[in-house]
Every structure is written in C-alpha cells, then in structure tokens.
Design a protein around this motif. Sequence first.
Motif, short mmCIF file in Angstrom:
data_model
loop_
_atom_site.label_atom_id
_atom_site.label_comp_id
_atom_site.label_asym_id
_atom_site.label_seq_id
_atom_site.Cartn_x
_atom_site.Cartn_y
_atom_site.Cartn_z
N ALA A 33 0.84 -1.20 0.00
CA ALA A 33 0.00 0.00 0.00
C ALA A 33 0.88 1.25 0.00
O ALA A 33 2.11 1.16 0.01
CB ALA A 33 -0.92 -0.01 1.21
N GLY A 34 0.24 2.39 0.01
CA GLY A 34 1.01 3.63 0.09
C GLY A 34 0.17 4.83 -0.32
O GLY A 34 -1.02 4.70 -0.61
N MET A 35 0.82 5.99 -0.30
CA MET A 35 0.15 7.21 -0.77
C MET A 35 0.38 7.31 -2.27
O MET A 35 1.51 7.14 -2.74
CB MET A 35 0.75 8.43 -0.05
CG MET A 35 0.60 8.38 1.47
SD MET A 35 -1.11 8.07 2.01
CE MET A 35 -1.93 9.56 1.48
N VAL A 36 -0.69 7.57 -3.01
CA VAL A 36 -0.59 7.59 -4.47
C VAL A 36 0.49 8.59 -4.91
O VAL A 36 0.50 9.74 -4.48
CB VAL A 36 -1.95 7.96 -5.12
CG1 VAL A 36 -1.84 7.92 -6.64
CG2 VAL A 36 -3.04 7.00 -4.64
N HIS A 37 1.40 8.11 -5.74
CA HIS A 37 2.53 8.93 -6.20
C HIS A 37 2.00 10.13 -7.00
O HIS A 37 1.07 9.98 -7.79
CB HIS A 37 3.43 8.07 -7.08
CG HIS A 37 4.78 8.65 -7.31
ND1 HIS A 37 4.99 9.75 -8.11
CD2 HIS A 37 6.00 8.31 -6.82
CE1 HIS A 37 6.29 10.04 -8.13
NE2 HIS A 37 6.92 9.18 -7.35
N PRO A 38 2.60 11.32 -6.80
CA PRO A 38 2.13 12.51 -7.53
C PRO A 38 2.06 12.30 -9.05
O PRO A 38 1.13 12.79 -9.69
CB PRO A 38 3.16 13.58 -7.18
CG PRO A 38 3.83 13.11 -5.93
CD PRO A 38 3.68 11.62 -5.86
#
Length: 340
Positions: free
Chosen positions: A286-291
Amino acid sequence: MPEQTDSLLEEALQALEAASDAAALQVWRTGYLGRKGQVSELMKLISTLPKEERPAFGQAANELKRTLETAFEARQEALAREELAGELAAEGLDVTLPGRPIGPGHLHITTQTLRQNYAIFAEMGFQVYESPDVETDELNFGLLNMPPHHPARDMWDTFWISDEIVLRTHTSPGQIRVMRERHPEPIRVILPGKCYRYEQITARSEHQFYQVEGLAVGHGITMTDLIGTLTEFARRLYGPERRIRIRGSYFPFTEPSIEADMDCILCLGEGCRVCKQSGWLEIGGAGMVHPVVLQNGGYDPEEWSGFAFGLGVERPAMLKYEIDDIRLFYGNDLRFLRQF
Ligand code: DAH
C-alpha cells in the motif's frame, strides 16, 4: 408377372420377421438382396418376357427391391433396440426411473472470499470498479510511473500478448482507468480482479490469482486514513482484536510505500509454522498515491492526495481455512470445492 413379385414379397417378409439376430439378418440379406439373391434372379427373368410385359415387370421388381430394403433397415433397427432393452434389463437398469436431481451448487471459495471483501469495503464507502484483464503496457506499467526499461518492471513476471499488450500483472492499472473516468470527483473504490504472472506453478504460487486493489482520492487524505482503513478491514474480516503492523517498502506508484501485516490469526502473535515464527502475516502492499500517478489520472497533486492498496485473495483464504496448496483453488476438484 405381379404374382411372382407378390409371392416373393410375402415370403421374404415372413423370413425377415423370423430372423432374430444379426447373423440371421445377414443371411436373409444375402439370400434376397445379394448379388445372386432372389430379387436379382427375378430381375434376370425380364429378358425372357415378351416386350410389352417388360416395363410393368421391371417396375414391380424394382419396387419389390426397395420395399425389401426398407423392411430390412427397419428390422435391423428393431433388433438393435430389442438387444439394447435386453442388455438394460440384464443390468437391472430402469431407464424410465426419474433421474437424480442436480443440486443447486454453491459459490466458489474465491467468490465467497471476494464477496466478504466487497461487503466490508462497501460499509466503508468503497464502490466496486471493474477493469479489464488484458491491459496495455502503458496502463500496467507506464502510467504507474514505470516507463519502458524501468527496473521495477522486473518485480512482475509478465505474460506478453504483443509488444504493447499484456495480461495485467496486478490490479493497479485500474487506478488510472478509474481516475481518468471520474476526475475531478473524489474517488473511493476497490478494484477486484484476476491477475496473471509468468511464474512456475507450485503449492505456493499460481500463474493466475485474484487481487483486491483499493484507491481513495480526495482532499487532505493522509497515511492515517490508509492505516485506519486497513486496520478496520482486518478487524472486520478476522476479528476485532486484530493488530496491524506497518513496514516501509517500495512501489513505483506510491510514495511513501508500505507493507501491512496483521498479527497471526492462528497463533495470535505467539509464532507458529504458518507465520514462520514471526507472529505476523502479510496482508498487502500500500502507500500514498505517487504525484506522477495522480497527474496521469488527471488530478493535480498540489490539490489532491490519495492512498492505494493491493490485497491478496487466495493466500489469506489459505491461512483462514488451512489450505496447503494454492493449486487446489482452480483445479476444479469437487472434493475440494465442496468443503467451503
Ligand atoms: N500492485 C502491487 C503488486 O501487485 C500491489 C500494490 C502495492 C498495490 C501497493 C497498491 C499499492 O495499490 O499501493 O505487487
């Protein structure tokens, strides 16, 4: 001389009726319809007749031949039917009994597991979004921040359909599809589906399996929302006492990237064979969506943020039901499928 044909007809039909097995039928056929059989002999008489009688005689003889041929076929079929009925009777099989009813069946273990996932995420406001199994290289890799020759592509052993088309190696390309379709609206979806990898099939790995991808895009979404969502999911699926552990990781399409574990459902964190004595089971990446990915989906990363995750389906089911071979899922053996 119709009398001749008539009497031959009568005699032949009687003999046919008397023939009661395949061998007798063949004898009959040779005797009446064979090259030197009685019908042929009768036809030879034509040349001995006066001219004016020949056409009528010829016609009658031909008709006789056709009638006998038809009768022969009918008798042959009737005998075959009788023989079959005899065999069935000998076997004690009554084909007139009603058949065994076909049961209604039930959902495959994977479908059941997927539906449990849908229900939990639906309660948290996630819609199900479906995207295709056959993808472009660009969606499967490029737009997920892996341009051609990016080394991270090696993380997925890929089935190539052509230079530009692949069987999706993960459900992540659906992220781009849903963003492009929905922008500039906020998004909260899960993307379930089958994924394909060019891998050796073993008790632990299959070349096709399911994933449930998640994507949330909005204003002010943070890592806390991601961890909260995964924790809630694990607790609803495996019990309210579940704990989640987060480890730093790397995926090209998230920044920062994490891997989430939950405490082992079998030993409750003590350490056992299933969790390899670690006390933890991996639940997904998972993670924060890459810019860059947000941008590729049509969202301005200055304004929007989001989280994403990818969960396995078969592996957790294997743990839950203590299934020791992943090949059983799609081997179509009812003895396995009936157990769930
Ligand atoms: N697509 C990744 C895989 O198949 C799993 C994954 C990791 C999905 C991180 C995500 C994510 O959405 O944020 O290995």
